[in-house]
Structure formats: C-alpha cells, structure tokens
Design a protein around this motif. Sequence first.
Motif, short mmCIF file in Angstrom:
data_model
loop_
_atom_site.label_atom_id
_atom_site.label_comp_id
_atom_site.label_asym_id
_atom_site.label_seq_id
_atom_site.Cartn_x
_atom_site.Cartn_y
_atom_site.Cartn_z
N GLN A 14 -34.81 1.84 6.65
CA GLN A 14 -35.04 2.21 5.25
C GLN A 14 -33.96 3.16 4.75
N GLN A 15 -33.51 4.07 5.61
CA GLN A 15 -32.46 5.01 5.23
C GLN A 15 -31.17 4.25 4.90
N ILE A 16 -30.83 3.27 5.71
CA ILE A 16 -29.63 2.46 5.48
C ILE A 16 -29.76 1.69 4.16
N VAL A 17 -30.92 1.09 3.94
CA VAL A 17 -31.16 0.33 2.71
C VAL A 17 -31.07 1.25 1.49
N ASP A 18 -31.62 2.45 1.60
CA ASP A 18 -31.55 3.41 0.49
C ASP A 18 -30.10 3.80 0.19
N LEU A 19 -29.30 3.98 1.23
CA LEU A 19 -27.88 4.29 1.03
C LEU A 19 -27.18 3.16 0.29
N TYR A 20 -27.47 1.93 0.69
CA TYR A 20 -26.84 0.78 0.04
C TYR A 20 -27.30 0.66 -1.41
N ASN A 21 -28.61 0.79 -1.65
CA ASN A 21 -29.16 0.62 -3.00
C ASN A 21 -28.73 1.74 -3.95
N ALA A 22 -28.42 2.91 -3.42
CA ALA A 22 -28.00 4.03 -4.26
C ALA A 22 -26.62 3.75 -4.86
N GLY A 23 -25.90 2.82 -4.28
CA GLY A 23 -24.57 2.48 -4.78
C GLY A 23 -23.52 3.36 -4.11
N GLY A 24 -22.31 2.92 -4.17
CA GLY A 24 -21.23 3.70 -3.58
C GLY A 24 -21.02 3.46 -2.10
N THR A 25 -21.97 2.79 -1.44
CA THR A 25 -21.82 2.48 -0.02
C THR A 25 -21.91 0.98 0.15
N SER A 26 -20.85 0.39 0.68
CA SER A 26 -20.81 -1.07 0.84
C SER A 26 -21.22 -1.46 2.26
N TYR A 27 -21.40 -2.77 2.44
CA TYR A 27 -21.72 -3.27 3.77
C TYR A 27 -20.66 -2.89 4.80
N PRO A 28 -19.36 -3.08 4.48
CA PRO A 28 -18.34 -2.72 5.47
C PRO A 28 -18.39 -1.23 5.86
N GLN A 29 -18.64 -0.35 4.87
CA GLN A 29 -18.73 1.08 5.18
C GLN A 29 -19.92 1.36 6.10
N LEU A 30 -21.07 0.78 5.79
CA LEU A 30 -22.26 0.99 6.61
C LEU A 30 -22.06 0.41 8.00
N GLU A 31 -21.39 -0.73 8.04
CA GLU A 31 -21.12 -1.39 9.31
C GLU A 31 -20.26 -0.50 10.20
N ARG A 32 -19.22 0.11 9.63
CA ARG A 32 -18.34 0.99 10.41
C ARG A 32 -19.05 2.28 10.82
N GLU A 33 -19.76 2.90 9.86
CA GLU A 33 -20.37 4.20 10.14
C GLU A 33 -21.52 4.13 11.13
N TYR A 34 -22.34 3.07 11.02
CA TYR A 34 -23.56 3.03 11.83
C TYR A 34 -23.53 1.97 12.93
N GLY A 35 -22.50 1.15 12.96
CA GLY A 35 -22.37 0.15 14.03
C GLY A 35 -23.42 -0.95 13.96
N VAL A 36 -23.85 -1.28 12.74
CA VAL A 36 -24.83 -2.34 12.56
C VAL A 36 -24.13 -3.54 11.95
N ASN A 37 -24.40 -4.72 12.48
CA ASN A 37 -23.79 -5.95 12.03
C ASN A 37 -24.08 -6.19 10.54
N ARG A 38 -23.12 -6.78 9.83
CA ARG A 38 -23.26 -7.01 8.40
C ARG A 38 -24.44 -7.92 8.08
N SER A 39 -24.67 -8.96 8.87
CA SER A 39 -25.81 -9.86 8.59
C SER A 39 -27.13 -9.13 8.79
N THR A 40 -27.18 -8.22 9.75
CA THR A 40 -28.38 -7.42 9.97
C THR A 40 -28.61 -6.51 8.77
N LEU A 41 -27.56 -5.89 8.28
CA LEU A 41 -27.66 -5.03 7.09
C LEU A 41 -28.17 -5.83 5.89
#
Length: 90
Positions: A14-41
């Motif tokens: 939920q924290q990851i989803v909230d970061l994405y929905n808030a805007g300013g954070t893209s899938y590639p950024q989340l993928e790099r920062e948290y090590g989670v696959n883009r399809s999983t995100l």
Amino acid sequence: MAKNQKSYTPEFKQQIVDLYNAGGTSYPQLEREYGVNRSTLSNWVKQLSPIKVSEAFQKENRRLKIENEILRLRRAAPKKRLPYSQKNNS
C-alpha cells in the motif's frame, strides 16, 4: 511459492501504491529504489488503487437506489382487495 520468491507485507504494498498515486514517482524509480519488478508494481497499483468515480455517476447511482427502494416497497405493500359486493357489480 518458489523458494526465491519475495513476500511483501500488505502495508509495504500500500505504501508503494500511495507513492505512485501521489504522482512524481514512476515505475522505473520505484523499481530501482525498492527492487520490485515493474509488472509486480503494476499489479499492486491496479489492485490497491481506489476507484475514481465521477460526481455525476454518484448522483445517478444514488437516484437509482432511491427509485429501486420505492419500487420495492410498492411491490411489497399488500394489494387492497375489493369488497365482495363491488366485484359482482362490475
């Protein structure tokens, strides 16, 4: 589950989803920062994001619910029977 598959807590997802929905954070950024696959995100965002409904849709939905309740109550109301004498006069 596979031996090497990571498990994430619902709070983390939920924290990851909230970061994405808030805007300013893209899938590639989340993928790099948290090590989670883009399809999983992407799956998490689809599953955990709130559904956005327009105000017009909400008003129409509310109106239809009220109308449905009125019709249900009318249908459930006992039918008024004619007295025996009125039946025979017709």
